[in-house]
Design a protein around this motif. Structure first.
Motif, PDB file in Angstrom:
ATOM      1  N   HIS A 177       0.266  -0.601  -0.300  1.00  0.00           N
ATOM      2  CA  HIS A 177      -0.251   0.077  -0.440  1.00  0.00           C
ATOM      3  C   HIS A 177       0.987   1.094  -0.326  1.00  0.00           C
ATOM      4  CE1 HIS A 177      -3.173   3.218   1.238  1.00  0.00           C
ATOM      5  NE2 HIS A 177      -3.704   2.072   0.780  1.00  0.00           N
ATOM      6  N   ALA A 178       2.259   1.003   0.515  1.00  0.00           N
ATOM      7  CA  ALA A 178       2.725   2.398   0.651  1.00  0.00           C
ATOM      8  C   ALA A 178       3.700   2.958  -0.623  1.00  0.00           C
ATOM      9  CB  ALA A 178       4.073   2.025   2.333  1.00  0.00           C
TER      10      ALA A 178
ATOM     11  N   SER B 169      -0.282   4.469  -4.712  1.00  0.00           N
ATOM     12  CA  SER B 169      -0.283   3.665  -3.980  1.00  0.00           C
ATOM     13  C   SER B 169      -0.119   2.155  -4.697  1.00  0.00           C
ATOM     14  CB  SER B 169      -1.416   3.694  -3.188  1.00  0.00           C
ATOM     15  OG  SER B 169      -2.188   3.177  -3.541  1.00  0.00           O
TER      16      SER B 169
ATOM     17  N   GLY C  41      -4.941   7.197  -3.076  1.00  0.00           N
ATOM     18  CA  GLY C  41      -5.156   5.683  -2.038  1.00  0.00           C
ATOM     19  C   GLY C  41      -6.270   6.079  -1.081  1.00  0.00           C
ATOM     20  N   THR C  42      -6.437   4.531  -0.848  1.00  0.00           N
ATOM     21  CA  THR C  42      -8.034   4.774   0.167  1.00  0.00           C
ATOM     22  C   THR C  42      -7.180   3.771   1.498  1.00  0.00           C
ATOM     23  OG1 THR C  42      -9.606   3.945  -1.803  1.00  0.00           O
ATOM     24  CG2 THR C  42     -10.042   3.407   0.862  1.00  0.00           C
ATOM     25  N   TRP C  43      -7.494   4.316   3.056  1.00  0.00           N
ATOM     26  CA  TRP C  43      -7.272   4.422   4.167  1.00  0.00           C
ATOM     27  C   TRP C  43      -7.715   4.571   5.211  1.00  0.00           C
ATOM     28  CZ3 TRP C  43      -4.694   7.701   0.108  1.00  0.00           C
ATOM     29  CH2 TRP C  43      -2.988   6.925   0.147  1.00  0.00           C
ATOM     30  N   GLN C  44      -8.391   3.546   5.682  1.00  0.00           N
ATOM     31  CA  GLN C  44      -8.969   3.227   6.068  1.00  0.00           C
ATOM     32  C   GLN C  44      -9.946   4.055   5.811  1.00  0.00           C
ATOM     33  OE1 GLN C  44      -7.405   4.970   9.906  1.00  0.00           O
ATOM     34  NE2 GLN C  44      -6.328   2.851  10.208  1.00  0.00           N
TER      35      GLN C  44
ATOM     36  N   GLN D 129     -10.997   6.056   4.110  1.00  0.00           N
ATOM     37  CA  GLN D 129     -10.696   7.343   3.238  1.00  0.00           C
ATOM     38  C   GLN D 129     -10.040   7.701   2.087  1.00  0.00           C
ATOM     39  OE1 GLN D 129     -10.562  10.977   6.496  1.00  0.00           O
ATOM     40  NE2 GLN D 129      -9.528   8.813   7.098  1.00  0.00           N
ATOM     41  N   THR D 130     -10.999   7.831   1.244  1.00  0.00           N
ATOM     42  CA  THR D 130     -10.091   8.225  -0.416  1.00  0.00           C
ATOM     43  C   THR D 130     -10.050   9.278  -0.731  1.00  0.00           C
ATOM     44  OG1 THR D 130     -11.558   6.246  -1.557  1.00  0.00           O
ATOM     45  CG2 THR D 130     -10.145   7.287  -2.958  1.00  0.00           C
ATOM     46  N   CYS D 131      -8.028   9.372  -1.000  1.00  0.00           N
ATOM     47  CA  CYS D 131      -7.535  10.688  -1.022  1.00  0.00           C
ATOM     48  C   CYS D 131      -6.308  10.644  -2.965  1.00  0.00           C
ATOM     49  CB  CYS D 131      -7.012  11.565  -0.034  1.00  0.00           C
ATOM     50  SG  CYS D 131      -7.722  11.788   1.569  1.00  0.00           S
TER      51      CYS D 131
ATOM     52  N   ASN E 251     -14.883  10.256   1.464  1.00  0.00           N
ATOM     53  CA  ASN E 251     -14.269   9.392   3.516  1.00  0.00           C
ATOM     54  C   ASN E 251     -16.218   8.740   3.536  1.00  0.00           C
ATOM     55  OD1 ASN E 251     -16.888  11.794   3.980  1.00  0.00           O
ATOM     56  ND2 ASN E 251     -15.537  12.330   5.578  1.00  0.00           N
TER      57      ASN E 251
ATOM     58  N   CYS F  20      -7.122  12.857   4.504  1.00  0.00           N
ATOM     59  CA  CYS F  20      -5.861  11.843   4.853  1.00  0.00           C
ATOM     60  C   CYS F  20      -4.470  12.746   5.619  1.00  0.00           C
ATOM     61  CB  CYS F  20      -6.286  11.259   3.351  1.00  0.00           C
ATOM     62  SG  CYS F  20      -7.448  10.368   2.603  1.00  0.00           S
TER      63      CYS F  20
END
Length: 219
Positions: A75-76, A103, A128-131, A133-135, A160, A219
């Motif tokens: 992901h990173a 990502s 990307g999407t984190w927890q 939340q898409t940014c 979000n 994000c």
């Protein structure tokens, strides 16, 4: 005596120490196991793939832009743009990581815009999407004679809805109103509508005018 020893060995094997009674593994079997393990590691190793190639005609010559994705990435890990300045078919300058964005080893895409100045502008997007939340971010890279230069970067998308069930936020920005060598705007629409103004400060690039109300901060 020999019969008694043979009987004891047979009893030991039946009692659960059968492995001790087996002949040693052949070298060919061990080599096959090592080869299979090496092949598995190789299949899991990251591999780079060019997913898009475009050529910009700049005043000083042709510039090739390649979008590179990385398989089996985390992901990173970001995708990247590799930029090469050409003299015919010969590469005279190479920038393998001119832009890094996105990502899981990939970016959304890029385009070439000629409305900002005499030099082509590469507009790249990725996120990307984190927890939940898409940014996404947009990066502007100017193709100057001495090499590519990042002149602006801003968050261009936020959503979000994957994390918030009631009244989620969804906003997307699009570049508009480009004034050559002067400024451009980003029109944000969605849950909240507003416009951000970026003004050029010479070779330093573009600066956002106003406060945080004119930009996304997710994000």
């Amino acid at each position: 005596m020999a019969r008694r020893y043979a009987a004891r060995v047979a009893l030991a094997c039946l009692a659960g120490t059968l492995a001790a009674c087996q002949p040693p593994a052949r070298d060919s079997d061990a080599q096959a196991t090592e080869t299979a393990a090496a092949d598995a590691d190789a299949s899991d190793a990251p591999a780079e793939v060019v997913t898009d190639t475009q050529v910009a005609d700049a005043p000083f010559g042709a510039v090739r832009i390649e979008q590179v994705a990385i398989s089996n990435a985390s992901h990173a890990d970001s995708g990247r743009l590799a930029i090469s300045y050409l003299d015919g078919d010969k590469v005279v300058k190479s920038y393998p990581k001119a832009v890094e964005l996105g990502s899981f080893g990939a970016m959304s895409g890029f385009r070439i815009d000629r409305s900002f100045s005499d030099y082509p502008m590469v507009i790249a997007e990725g996120g990307g999407t984190w927890q939940g939340q898409t940014c996404a971010w947009t990066v502007l890279t100017e193709l100057r004679p001495d090499g590519p230069v990042k002149v602006a970067e801003f968050e261009s998308d936020y959503d979000n809805s994957g994390a918030v069930e009631r009244s989620p936020t969804s906003i997307k920005g699009e570049i508009t109103d480009v004034m050559p060598d002067q400024s451009f705007k980003v029109a944000f629409t969605g849950t909240r509508n507003f416009t951000a103004l970026y003004v050029r400060d010479g070779d330093k690039g573009y600066k956002l005018q106003g406060s945080k109300d004119q930009q996304l901060t997710g994000c």
